[in-house]
Design a protein around this motif. Structure first.
Motif, mmCIF file in Angstrom:
data_model
loop_
_atom_site.group_PDB
_atom_site.id
_atom_site.type_symbol
_atom_site.label_atom_id
_atom_site.label_comp_id
_atom_site.label_asym_id
_atom_site.label_seq_id
_atom_site.Cartn_x
_atom_site.Cartn_y
_atom_site.Cartn_z
ATOM 1 N N MET A 1 0.857 -1.160 0.000
ATOM 2 C CA MET A 1 0.000 0.000 0.000
ATOM 3 C C MET A 1 0.907 1.228 0.000
ATOM 4 O O MET A 1 1.761 1.388 0.863
ATOM 5 N N SER A 5 -2.424 5.851 -1.058
ATOM 6 C CA SER A 5 -3.493 4.934 -0.684
ATOM 7 C C SER A 5 -3.731 4.956 0.820
ATOM 8 O O SER A 5 -4.877 4.952 1.287
ATOM 9 N N THR A 8 -5.551 8.193 1.722
ATOM 10 C CA THR A 8 -6.954 8.131 1.301
ATOM 11 C C THR A 8 -7.757 7.258 2.248
ATOM 12 O O THR A 8 -8.879 7.603 2.642
ATOM 13 N N THR A 9 -7.191 6.136 2.648
ATOM 14 C CA THR A 9 -7.859 5.242 3.598
ATOM 15 C C THR A 9 -8.079 5.945 4.932
ATOM 16 O O THR A 9 -9.161 5.880 5.517
ATOM 17 N N THR A 12 -10.927 8.469 4.704
ATOM 18 C CA THR A 12 -12.280 7.891 4.773
ATOM 19 C C THR A 12 -12.651 7.569 6.206
ATOM 20 O O THR A 12 -13.806 7.707 6.606
ATOM 21 N N THR A 45 -17.136 -1.573 4.283
ATOM 22 C CA THR A 45 -15.862 -1.403 3.591
ATOM 23 C C THR A 45 -16.106 -0.717 2.258
ATOM 24 O O THR A 45 -17.004 -1.096 1.508
ATOM 25 N N GLN A 46 -15.305 0.298 1.983
ATOM 26 C CA GLN A 46 -15.489 1.055 0.743
ATOM 27 C C GLN A 46 -14.867 0.317 -0.444
ATOM 28 O O GLN A 46 -15.504 0.117 -1.460
ATOM 29 N N LEU A 71 -9.514 -0.788 1.925
ATOM 30 C CA LEU A 71 -8.928 0.489 1.522
ATOM 31 C C LEU A 71 -9.873 1.644 1.869
ATOM 32 O O LEU A 71 -10.022 2.585 1.116
ATOM 33 N N GLY A 72 -10.523 1.552 2.994
ATOM 34 C CA GLY A 72 -11.361 2.664 3.421
ATOM 35 C C GLY A 72 -12.717 2.203 3.903
ATOM 36 O O GLY A 72 -13.084 1.034 3.803
#
Length: 161
Positions: A1, A5, A8-9, A12, A45-46, A71-72
């Protein structure tokens, strides 16, 4: 990662936490509002990044699940809790409480609206209304005191003069 990334995670997660604080703040602000039902933020989970795919079970061994990294997060829903609240005694003979599920149907303009606030009063036409003036709807009664179930009408109490 990578760094982008990861940032961004994390972002969120901060946005989801902000939504949780908003929902809790709304619950606290309305804690003494008649008929208010608290809400809860539900998360999901996104995005998922698949590191390795899973394997199907074989004749002598079970399968494996895929390895995935979240990841978010996202707010999946903000759901009200419609469980039974506290019923309190009132000195107003028109006040009602809803025990269990259900709503009162009221007329706001040309729209049907629903509320759990049972603080009711009479308007100048002897119609039962909410504290904000919306007329309570229900089944009408004809001259023979038969309930008319074909449509909803504003409920009124005829007063003797």
């Amino acid at each position: 990662m990578g760094l982008q990334s990861a940032m961004t995670t994390a972002l969120t997660g901060l946005q989801a936490a902000e939504t949780t604080i908003d929902v809790v703040g709304n619950n606290v602000a309305n804690s003494n509002t008649v008929g208010f039902k608290e809400s809860e933020a539900i998360f999901a989970t996104q995005f998922l990044q698949t590191i390795s795919i899973g394997a199907a079970p074989s004749g002598n061994a079970g399968g494996t699940n895929p390895r995935q990294v979240g990841l978010g997060v996202k707010v999946a829903a903000i759901t009200p809790n419609f469980s039974q609240g506290t019923i309190e005694i009132s000195s107003n003979p028109l006040d009602v409480a809803i025990q269990g599920d259900g709503f009162l149907m009221v007329q706001g303009g040309n729209n049907r609206l629903y509320t759990r606030n049972g603080q009711l009063k009479l308007n100048s036409n002897n119609e039962i209304v909410t504290t904000t003036g919306q007329r309570l709807l229900g089944y009408g009664v004809n001259d023979d005191f038969e309930i008319l179930r074909d449509r909803f009408v504003p409920l009124s109490i005829p007063l003797c003069q």
